[in-house]
Design an enzyme around this catalytic site. Structure first.
Site, short mmCIF file in Angstrom:
data_model
loop_
_atom_site.label_atom_id
_atom_site.label_comp_id
_atom_site.label_asym_id
_atom_site.label_seq_id
_atom_site.Cartn_x
_atom_site.Cartn_y
_atom_site.Cartn_z
N HIS A 184 0.83 -1.21 0.00
CA HIS A 184 0.00 0.00 0.00
C HIS A 184 0.86 1.26 0.00
CE1 HIS A 184 1.05 -0.54 4.22
NE2 HIS A 184 0.75 0.73 4.43
N ASP B 78 0.61 4.89 2.09
CA ASP B 78 -0.14 5.55 3.16
C ASP B 78 -0.92 6.75 2.63
OD1 ASP B 78 1.07 3.78 4.96
OD2 ASP B 78 2.65 5.19 5.50
N HIS C 259 4.79 0.17 0.22
CA HIS C 259 5.49 -0.60 1.25
C HIS C 259 4.58 -1.68 1.81
CE1 HIS C 259 3.56 2.68 3.50
NE2 HIS C 259 3.51 1.85 4.54
N ARG D 12 4.76 5.90 14.33
CA ARG D 12 4.77 6.49 12.98
C ARG D 12 4.23 7.91 12.98
NH1 ARG D 12 1.11 4.17 8.19
NH2 ARG D 12 -0.13 5.99 8.65
C1 SIN Z 1 2.94 1.05 7.72
O1 SIN Z 1 2.32 0.43 6.88
O2 SIN Z 1 2.89 2.26 7.75
C2 SIN Z 1 3.78 0.33 8.72
C3 SIN Z 1 4.92 -0.40 8.08
C4 SIN Z 1 5.60 -1.32 9.06
O3 SIN Z 1 5.09 -1.55 10.16
O4 SIN Z 1 6.66 -1.83 8.71
#
Ligand code: SIN
Length: 278
Positions: A93, A95, A249, A264
């Site tokens: 995806h 973000d 990612h 995050r």
């Molecule tokens: C996310 O998708 O923002 C998190 C990625 C992760 O936990 O590695």
């Protein structure tokens, strides 16, 4: 500071940088614009340091759905407990693509990681686009796709493990739908790249439902080639910053029985432009 590229497609590790030092930021930002994914190892920071670093990139975009860190509404918790099965973000995806003005990037800080596993994979959407045939690039360049938060964070997902365990919430706020060019001109680099993703993109406008599904699934298969990827292995204290306009990612969910906790912060972006506006 030394900048070490991670693969031929994207990503770099910067050695010797400290996210708390204002004088390191220009080098970090230039590397971010060039490599799209930046890894900074062993940073000793507080949540306030995390926010201060993020604000050097731009205003913070507060995520509506992730459980916030206690006392820090601008920091999202990305958590999987040792008895939980699903990892947040485990499918490919980008973000916030469901926002009208999608986030510039995300800054993930590793607090607790499993002894092995729990890596994050990234894809260069510029490299994926450039590897398409010129006919396919021409076909895609004037198309628009629709993205939505509803089917991922909305009320229909309230019985998911992440919602039941309180890792995700606020389902009634999942009302965002956005239209974006399928091929964008990157706001920093000017590079063209694909901007559709398997989690949030619902369809391509102007195609039949079946036609849109065929095109998207062919693109998704293409984008997952290892040639377009880099992989980040985490240690506590590491920070990775990624550009949401240039990458996909995926959090690899291969550490059942262990806890993984990340913080995050997401940074506001700018409206996206397609190819004709370049
Ligand atoms: C996310 O998708 O923002 C998190 C990625 C992760 O936990 O590695």
């Amino acid at each position: 500071m030394d900048i070490l590229p991670l693969t031929g497609s994207l990503g770099a590790e910067i050695i010797g940088a400290d996210v708390r030092r204002a004088e390191d930021f220009d080098t970090i930002f230039a590397a971010f614009a060039k490599y799209s994914v930046i890894v900074l190892r062993g940073q000793t920071i507080t949540p306030d340091d995390h926010l201060a670093f993020a604000r050097r990139f731009g205003p913070i975009n507060v995520n509506r759905f992730f459980k916030p860190v206690d006392g820090y509404p601008e920091i999202a918790t990305v958590l999987k407990e040792k008895d939980q099965k699903a990892a947040v973000g485990e499918d490919w995806h980008t973000d916030h693509s469901y926002d009208q003005v999608p986030a510039l990037g995300s800054i993930l800080h590793a607090i607790e990681v499993p002894p092995v596993g729990g890596d994050t994979l990234f894809v260069s959407m510029g490299a994926a686009y450039e590897a398409l045939s010129s006919v396919m690039r021409g076909f895609l360049e004037n198309l628009t796709a629709v993205h939505s938060s509803r089917h991922v964070f909305g009320v229909t997902t309230s019985d998911s493990e992440a919602a039941r365990t309180g890792r995700l919430g606020n389902a009634e706020a999942a009302t965002q739908d956005a239209r974006h060019p399928v091929v964008l001109t990157h706001p920093l680099s000017g590079r063209r790249g694909l901007y559709v993703n398997p989690v949030f993109t619902t369809h391509i406008e102007g195609l039949s439902e079946a036609g849109s599904a065929v095109v998207l699934s062919a693109l998704y298969r293409h984008c997952q080639k290892p040639e377009f990827q880099c992989r980040v292995r985490w240690q506590p204290g590491d920070i990775t910053i990624w550009d949401n306009r240039a990458t996909w990612h995926k959090a690899i969910n291969d550490y059942h029985g262990y806890r993984r906790l990340m913080h995050r912060v997401t940074v506001e972006g700018v409206p996206l432009a397609g190819v004709l506006a370049a």
